[in-house]
Scaffold this motif. Sequence first.
Motif, PDB file in Angstrom:
ATOM      1  N   MET A   1       0.841  -1.195   0.000  1.00  0.00           N
ATOM      2  CA  MET A   1       0.000   0.000   0.000  1.00  0.00           C
ATOM      3  C   MET A   1       0.877   1.246   0.000  1.00  0.00           C
ATOM      4  O   MET A   1       1.879   1.309   0.710  1.00  0.00           O
ATOM      5  CB  MET A   1      -0.907   0.016   1.246  1.00  0.00           C
ATOM      6  CG  MET A   1      -1.829  -1.187   1.367  1.00  0.00           C
ATOM      7  SD  MET A   1      -3.064  -1.032   2.689  1.00  0.00           S
ATOM      8  CE  MET A   1      -2.048  -0.628   4.117  1.00  0.00           C
ATOM      9  N   LYS A   2       0.433   2.221  -0.800  1.00  0.00           N
ATOM     10  CA  LYS A   2       1.140   3.505  -0.826  1.00  0.00           C
ATOM     11  C   LYS A   2       0.201   4.672  -0.562  1.00  0.00           C
ATOM     12  O   LYS A   2       0.557   5.620   0.122  1.00  0.00           O
ATOM     13  CB  LYS A   2       1.816   3.706  -2.180  1.00  0.00           C
ATOM     14  CG  LYS A   2       2.966   2.749  -2.473  1.00  0.00           C
ATOM     15  CD  LYS A   2       3.709   3.183  -3.727  1.00  0.00           C
ATOM     16  CE  LYS A   2       4.964   2.332  -3.903  1.00  0.00           C
ATOM     17  NZ  LYS A   2       4.780   1.162  -4.723  1.00  0.00           N
ATOM     18  N   LYS A   3      -1.014   4.599  -1.138  1.00  0.00           N
ATOM     19  CA  LYS A   3      -1.971   5.697  -1.002  1.00  0.00           C
ATOM     20  C   LYS A   3      -3.276   5.147  -0.414  1.00  0.00           C
ATOM     21  O   LYS A   3      -3.879   4.236  -0.978  1.00  0.00           O
ATOM     22  CB  LYS A   3      -2.244   6.363  -2.355  1.00  0.00           C
ATOM     23  CG  LYS A   3      -0.995   6.948  -3.020  1.00  0.00           C
ATOM     24  CD  LYS A   3      -1.333   7.614  -4.345  1.00  0.00           C
ATOM     25  CE  LYS A   3      -2.047   8.940  -4.137  1.00  0.00           C
ATOM     26  NZ  LYS A   3      -2.230   9.668  -5.427  1.00  0.00           N
ATOM     27  N   SER A  72      -7.716   8.995  -8.105  1.00  0.00           N
ATOM     28  CA  SER A  72      -6.616   9.452  -7.263  1.00  0.00           C
ATOM     29  C   SER A  72      -5.448   8.478  -7.224  1.00  0.00           C
ATOM     30  O   SER A  72      -4.372   8.813  -6.717  1.00  0.00           O
ATOM     31  CB  SER A  72      -7.120   9.678  -5.835  1.00  0.00           C
ATOM     32  OG  SER A  72      -7.540   8.447  -5.254  1.00  0.00           O
ATOM     33  N   GLY A  73      -5.644   7.273  -7.735  1.00  0.00           N
ATOM     34  CA  GLY A  73      -4.583   6.276  -7.684  1.00  0.00           C
ATOM     35  C   GLY A  73      -4.451   5.614  -6.327  1.00  0.00           C
ATOM     36  O   GLY A  73      -3.397   5.035  -6.004  1.00  0.00           O
ATOM     37  N   ALA A  74      -5.504   5.661  -5.533  1.00  0.00           N
ATOM     38  CA  ALA A  74      -5.472   4.988  -4.224  1.00  0.00           C
ATOM     39  C   ALA A  74      -5.338   3.484  -4.422  1.00  0.00           C
ATOM     40  O   ALA A  74      -5.831   2.918  -5.396  1.00  0.00           O
ATOM     41  CB  ALA A  74      -6.748   5.298  -3.446  1.00  0.00           C
ATOM     42  N   ASP A  75      -4.664   2.846  -3.485  1.00  0.00           N
ATOM     43  CA  ASP A  75      -4.586   1.383  -3.549  1.00  0.00           C
ATOM     44  C   ASP A  75      -5.169   0.715  -2.310  1.00  0.00           C
ATOM     45  O   ASP A  75      -5.110  -0.500  -2.161  1.00  0.00           O
ATOM     46  CB  ASP A  75      -3.145   0.908  -3.783  1.00  0.00           C
ATOM     47  CG  ASP A  75      -2.131   1.590  -2.895  1.00  0.00           C
ATOM     48  OD1 ASP A  75      -2.499   1.975  -1.764  1.00  0.00           O
ATOM     49  OD2 ASP A  75      -0.983   1.748  -3.331  1.00  0.00           O
ATOM     50  N   VAL A  94     -14.916  -2.552  -2.917  1.00  0.00           N
ATOM     51  CA  VAL A  94     -13.540  -2.045  -2.822  1.00  0.00           C
ATOM     52  C   VAL A  94     -12.553  -3.114  -3.285  1.00  0.00           C
ATOM     53  O   VAL A  94     -11.641  -2.855  -4.083  1.00  0.00           O
ATOM     54  CB  VAL A  94     -13.229  -1.598  -1.378  1.00  0.00           C
ATOM     55  CG1 VAL A  94     -11.731  -1.375  -1.178  1.00  0.00           C
ATOM     56  CG2 VAL A  94     -14.001  -0.318  -1.035  1.00  0.00           C
ATOM     57  N   GLU A  95     -12.748  -4.332  -2.799  1.00  0.00           N
ATOM     58  CA  GLU A  95     -11.833  -5.414  -3.179  1.00  0.00           C
ATOM     59  C   GLU A  95     -12.005  -5.784  -4.651  1.00  0.00           C
ATOM     60  O   GLU A  95     -11.024  -6.105  -5.328  1.00  0.00           O
ATOM     61  CB  GLU A  95     -12.075  -6.617  -2.272  1.00  0.00           C
ATOM     62  CG  GLU A  95     -11.683  -6.339  -0.816  1.00  0.00           C
ATOM     63  CD  GLU A  95     -11.879  -7.525   0.105  1.00  0.00           C
ATOM     64  OE1 GLU A  95     -12.762  -8.365  -0.201  1.00  0.00           O
ATOM     65  OE2 GLU A  95     -11.168  -7.610   1.120  1.00  0.00           O
ATOM     66  N   ALA A  96     -13.239  -5.725  -5.161  1.00  0.00           N
ATOM     67  CA  ALA A  96     -13.475  -6.028  -6.576  1.00  0.00           C
ATOM     68  C   ALA A  96     -12.802  -5.005  -7.483  1.00  0.00           C
ATOM     69  O   ALA A  96     -12.446  -5.314  -8.626  1.00  0.00           O
ATOM     70  CB  ALA A  96     -14.968  -6.063  -6.862  1.00  0.00           C
ATOM     71  N   ALA A  97     -12.615  -3.784  -6.947  1.00  0.00           N
ATOM     72  CA  ALA A  97     -11.942  -2.738  -7.722  1.00  0.00           C
ATOM     73  C   ALA A  97     -10.424  -2.861  -7.654  1.00  0.00           C
ATOM     74  O   ALA A  97      -9.707  -2.022  -8.214  1.00  0.00           O
ATOM     75  CB  ALA A  97     -12.368  -1.362  -7.210  1.00  0.00           C
ATOM     76  N   GLY A  98      -9.929  -3.910  -7.004  1.00  0.00           N
ATOM     77  CA  GLY A  98      -8.487  -4.129  -6.924  1.00  0.00           C
ATOM     78  C   GLY A  98      -7.807  -3.377  -5.796  1.00  0.00           C
ATOM     79  O   GLY A  98      -6.579  -3.272  -5.767  1.00  0.00           O
ATOM     80  N   LEU A  99      -8.597  -2.869  -4.836  1.00  0.00           N
ATOM     81  CA  LEU A  99      -8.040  -2.117  -3.712  1.00  0.00           C
ATOM     82  C   LEU A  99      -8.045  -2.973  -2.454  1.00  0.00           C
ATOM     83  O   LEU A  99      -8.842  -3.904  -2.321  1.00  0.00           O
ATOM     84  CB  LEU A  99      -8.881  -0.854  -3.457  1.00  0.00           C
ATOM     85  CG  LEU A  99      -9.157   0.054  -4.648  1.00  0.00           C
ATOM     86  CD1 LEU A  99     -10.140   1.144  -4.267  1.00  0.00           C
ATOM     87  CD2 LEU A  99      -7.865   0.668  -5.156  1.00  0.00           C
ATOM     88  N   LYS A 100      -7.150  -2.637  -1.537  1.00  0.00           N
ATOM     89  CA  LYS A 100      -7.156  -3.310  -0.236  1.00  0.00           C
ATOM     90  C   LYS A 100      -8.216  -2.664   0.652  1.00  0.00           C
ATOM     91  O   LYS A 100      -8.311  -1.442   0.732  1.00  0.00           O
ATOM     92  CB  LYS A 100      -5.783  -3.208   0.429  1.00  0.00           C
ATOM     93  CG  LYS A 100      -4.732  -4.143  -0.145  1.00  0.00           C
ATOM     94  CD  LYS A 100      -3.483  -4.108   0.702  1.00  0.00           C
ATOM     95  CE  LYS A 100      -2.380  -4.993   0.100  1.00  0.00           C
ATOM     96  NZ  LYS A 100      -2.731  -6.411   0.138  1.00  0.00           N
TER      97      LYS A 100
END
Length: 555
Positions: A1-3, A72-75, A94-100
């Motif tokens: 995670m970065k953002k 925004s490029g959030a991960d 959120v998880e389906a969108a590839g985010l943690k």
Amino acid sequence: MKKILVANRGEIAVRIIRACRDAGYVSIAIASEADSQALFARLADEVHALSGTSPLQTYLNQQAILDIAARSGADAVHPGYGLLSENAEFAAAVEAAGLKWIGPSASAIDLLGDKVAARGIAKKVGAPLLPSVDDGHLTIEQAKAFAEEHGFPVIIKAQNGGGGRGMRVARGFEELEPQFAAAVREATIAFGRPECFIERYLERARHVETQCLADQYGNVVVLSTRDCSLQRRQQKLIEEAPAPFLSDRQVSQLTESSIAILKAVDYQGAATVEYLVTPEGDIYFLEVNTRVQVEHPVTEQITGVDIICQMFKIAEGERLDIVLPTIKQHSIEFRLNAEDLWADFSPAPGKIKRLQLPAGPGVRIDFGYLEGDTVPPYYDSLVGKIIVTGSTREEAISRSRRALAELSVEGIKTILPLHRTILDRAEFVAASPEDFQVYTRWIDAELPTLCEAALAYKQVNVPGREPPVNDAQAFKVEEEEAPTYRVGIKAPLSGLILEMLVSEGDMISAGDVVAIMESMKMEQSIIAEVAGVVAKINVSKGDFIEMDNDILGVD
């Protein structure tokens, strides 16, 4: 995670943004039009606008939040507490969108967010439960049969509820049917599902809970117990850790059952497992909150564990490596709500004209607003929290008196006088379990006496200054056309219309409930003061209305 996108507002958004800074992550805030200049928006590395002001338009708008995350490029997303924090659909999206998702899995939220399912899990692992009817299809006939068998009082609860919503107590058969209907209605409005269950209600029980962390490898740690018995209408006002006057046996029972419940659903993240403790010392499972709690700082203060940063680590796939110290401190948290104590805790939004915060040994301040900021009427009434820690409970109480004496707020009404008054009550400051007499309904039961005592601390306007008002710059009221009806039924507060219960042309009588609205998370029934025919309805379900504007007109 970065953002990390912080899908929340107010003091918890400030708390998470600061944790991002500590842990080296870029923080992304989302802000409604009313929050565009809020403290959390000023502190974040990036801030993105949400169109509108109402919760439904903004912080509950899943697609808008996901769109911002993509742009925004959030991960990763941290949901804080309240709003979408326990929404399994949002967690899955959120998880389906590839985010943690910085929290438990959608399936764990589903299982534990459903109170009936959670009770089934608790029963399976041997946690103690109150008698209940919780098959998911409670009828008024079943409720009456339950009351006949187990006696009164009983409590009807929304199966998918939380935060004190959709809960009604009945103390006799004459109250059972209306309270059942009210719980079903509140559950439908607040959570979109009408299912309720019924259980015995313990009049003088304490609310005790465990703060837990769990990783994806099956490790579960109970950081501490907390006591959250000081509540008003099921809303916590004062919390402390560790929970005072528990035996080693009780702490072991709380710890072991909490771990077993969370392991049963492969939980990961922060969780709070809640219980009731009777005056006789019996313990009963209540529910699981699948998020960080408002009161998490008291546990952080006595353990040295940063719960938000631990949530980051768990989401990154790290193992829990917490070595808990022997707890030798005590911490108390006071929620400072923008509410009028002498108007039945009515929300009191407005501009903070002056704010003097306490400091010194043992004092931590977690606020969502600073001097000059405006508390908007659209959201939770929580302004901030004062967390006071000492080497003993007695020292924490002594420091609390000093800290709350230093605290000064002008421009809005708050419940500060109530907190100061409670610190003078023997039932709370007791040094022995026999004398410690607070319970979940203690504030409600003692409110007239508490209010009378709190008059000594009542905030007054500074001579020469205007009385507290909403910030006209922040909240502009459009001029309305002259009404075409005999009399208007007005909104007693600024807030969101949850339900219109009448239609144009309906006959109404004085005393009828014509609408349900919500202001700062508090539900309010709108009562007709006159009889007549509904001539015009000025709002619809989901609309926001300013205080004193006409909800409907009557001829």
